[in-house]
Design an enzyme around this catalytic site. Structure first.
Site, PDB file in Angstrom:
ATOM      1  N   ASP A 145      34.652  37.033  44.262  1.00 48.02           N
ATOM      2  CA  ASP A 145      33.371  37.649  44.608  1.00 48.02           C
ATOM      3  C   ASP A 145      32.893  37.195  45.987  1.00 48.02           C
ATOM      4  OD1 ASP A 145      31.201  39.277  44.146  1.00 48.02           O
ATOM      5  OD2 ASP A 145      30.069  37.772  43.027  1.00 48.02           O
ATOM      6  N   LEU A 189      56.171  34.951  38.717  1.00 52.97           N
ATOM      7  CA  LEU A 189      54.718  35.022  38.531  1.00 52.97           C
ATOM      8  C   LEU A 189      54.393  36.339  37.831  1.00 52.97           C
ATOM      9  CD1 LEU A 189      51.814  33.894  39.229  1.00 52.97           C
ATOM     10  CD2 LEU A 189      51.884  35.382  41.231  1.00 52.97           C
ATOM     11  N   HIS A 224      36.007  43.952  52.136  1.00 53.01           N
ATOM     12  CA  HIS A 224      37.045  44.210  51.129  1.00 53.01           C
ATOM     13  C   HIS A 224      38.434  44.097  51.763  1.00 53.01           C
ATOM     14  CE1 HIS A 224      33.987  45.027  48.283  1.00 53.01           C
ATOM     15  NE2 HIS A 224      33.622  46.191  48.781  1.00 53.01           N
TER      16      HIS A 224
END
Ligand code: IPE
Ligand code: IPE
Ligand code: MG
Length: 251
Positions: free
Chosen positions: A28, A139, A45
């Site tokens: 955030d 991963l 962003h």
């Protein structure tokens, strides 16, 4: 990422079997990061995507086996249409650009959340990268898009409505299916939220029942590998009791 670097496994509180961690991140602060620089939120962003790339590169070397990132919540549709379009566009480009590299690095990508409201091009990019990276073992990266934990729990509950006896284990399996996940909904070990807010904003509510929470004041685009390592160190110092009392006290 150097595939020869050995990940540090997690040994629980000194007595568990070594295993890799499931770390969830609520990245955030992109908008505030941009505003501080006099830039449009979109620029925040874009910088956020760069921070995601850094985190994904660092994860396998720090003992993380599964990384779940909250990138677009079901409530984020309420933002201005231009911001929504630019966010979804960035995600589509990210999937198209990273598919080959992820496959080469052994990163398996899976998107959780609803798909039916996503634009066609994004859905196609998701399907392509999921297929291309399905064999990755270094991963397991999960990106939550149009995601709401409450909605996922509700949908799983509806699927189970005819079963009289529902164990938590069985419910977690159905929740995994309702999420578009692969396998049962996995418990979160550590949940990190950047940007200073101390809330979950409808992310992985069931899975975070016993997660350790770490809140960082840093805005997401400023989050570096060192911040991840500091959060993991903090996690390793915590005493996870799961409702029990320490063995020494129990006698
Ligand atoms: C997080 O950053 C990214 C998404 C929600 C997509 P924000 O866009 O929420 O940034 P702030 O919280 O407004 O600074
Ligand atoms: C949570 O951030 C969602 C994502 C990071 C994708 P928000 O910025 O949307 O959450 P609130 O509004 O502060 O709770
Ligand atoms: Mg925010």
């Amino acid at each position: 990422m150097d595939p020869n670097r050995v990940a540090k496994p997690y040994y629980g509180n000194g007595n568990g079997e070594p295993r890799l961690l499931h770390v969830a991140v609520i990245p955030d602060g992109n908008g505030r990061w941009a505003a501080m620089r006099g830039l449009a939120r979109t620029a925040g962003h874009e910088a956020g995507v760069a921070a995601v790339r850094r985190l994904v590169s660092a994860a396998p070397e720090t003992g993380i086996g599964m990384l779940s990132l909250y990138v677009f919540s079901a409530d984020n549709w309420e933002r201005p249409q231009t911001e929504v379009a630019s966010l979804l566009g960035l995600l589509e480009s990210f999937f198209r650009e990273e598919a080959d590299r992820f496959r080469g690095a052994g990163i398996r990508l899976r998107v959780i959340g609803r798909r039916d409201r996503l634009p066609e091009g994004l859905r196609a990019a998701i399907a392509a990268i999921e297929k291309q990276t399905a064999a990755g073992r270094n991963l397991f990266l999960r990106l939550a898009i149009d995601y709401s934990a409450q909605d996922a729990i509700l949908r799983a509950a509806c699927r189970m409505i005819s079963s009289l006896e529902i164990s938590r284990r069985e419910f977690a399996r159905v929740l995994g299916l309702a999420n578009h996940g692969d396998g049962p909904a996995p418990d979160v070990d550590l949940l990190i939220r950047t940007g200073g807010e101390q809330r979950l904003s409808d992310f992985l509510l069931w899975e975070s029942a016993y997660a350790e929470l770490v809140f960082s004041p840093k805005l997401w685009p400023d989050f570096e590998r060192g911040d991840l390592e500091a959060a993991l160190e903090e996690f390793r110092r915590r005493d996870r009791r799961f409702g029990r009392i320490p063995e020494a006290v129990a006698g």
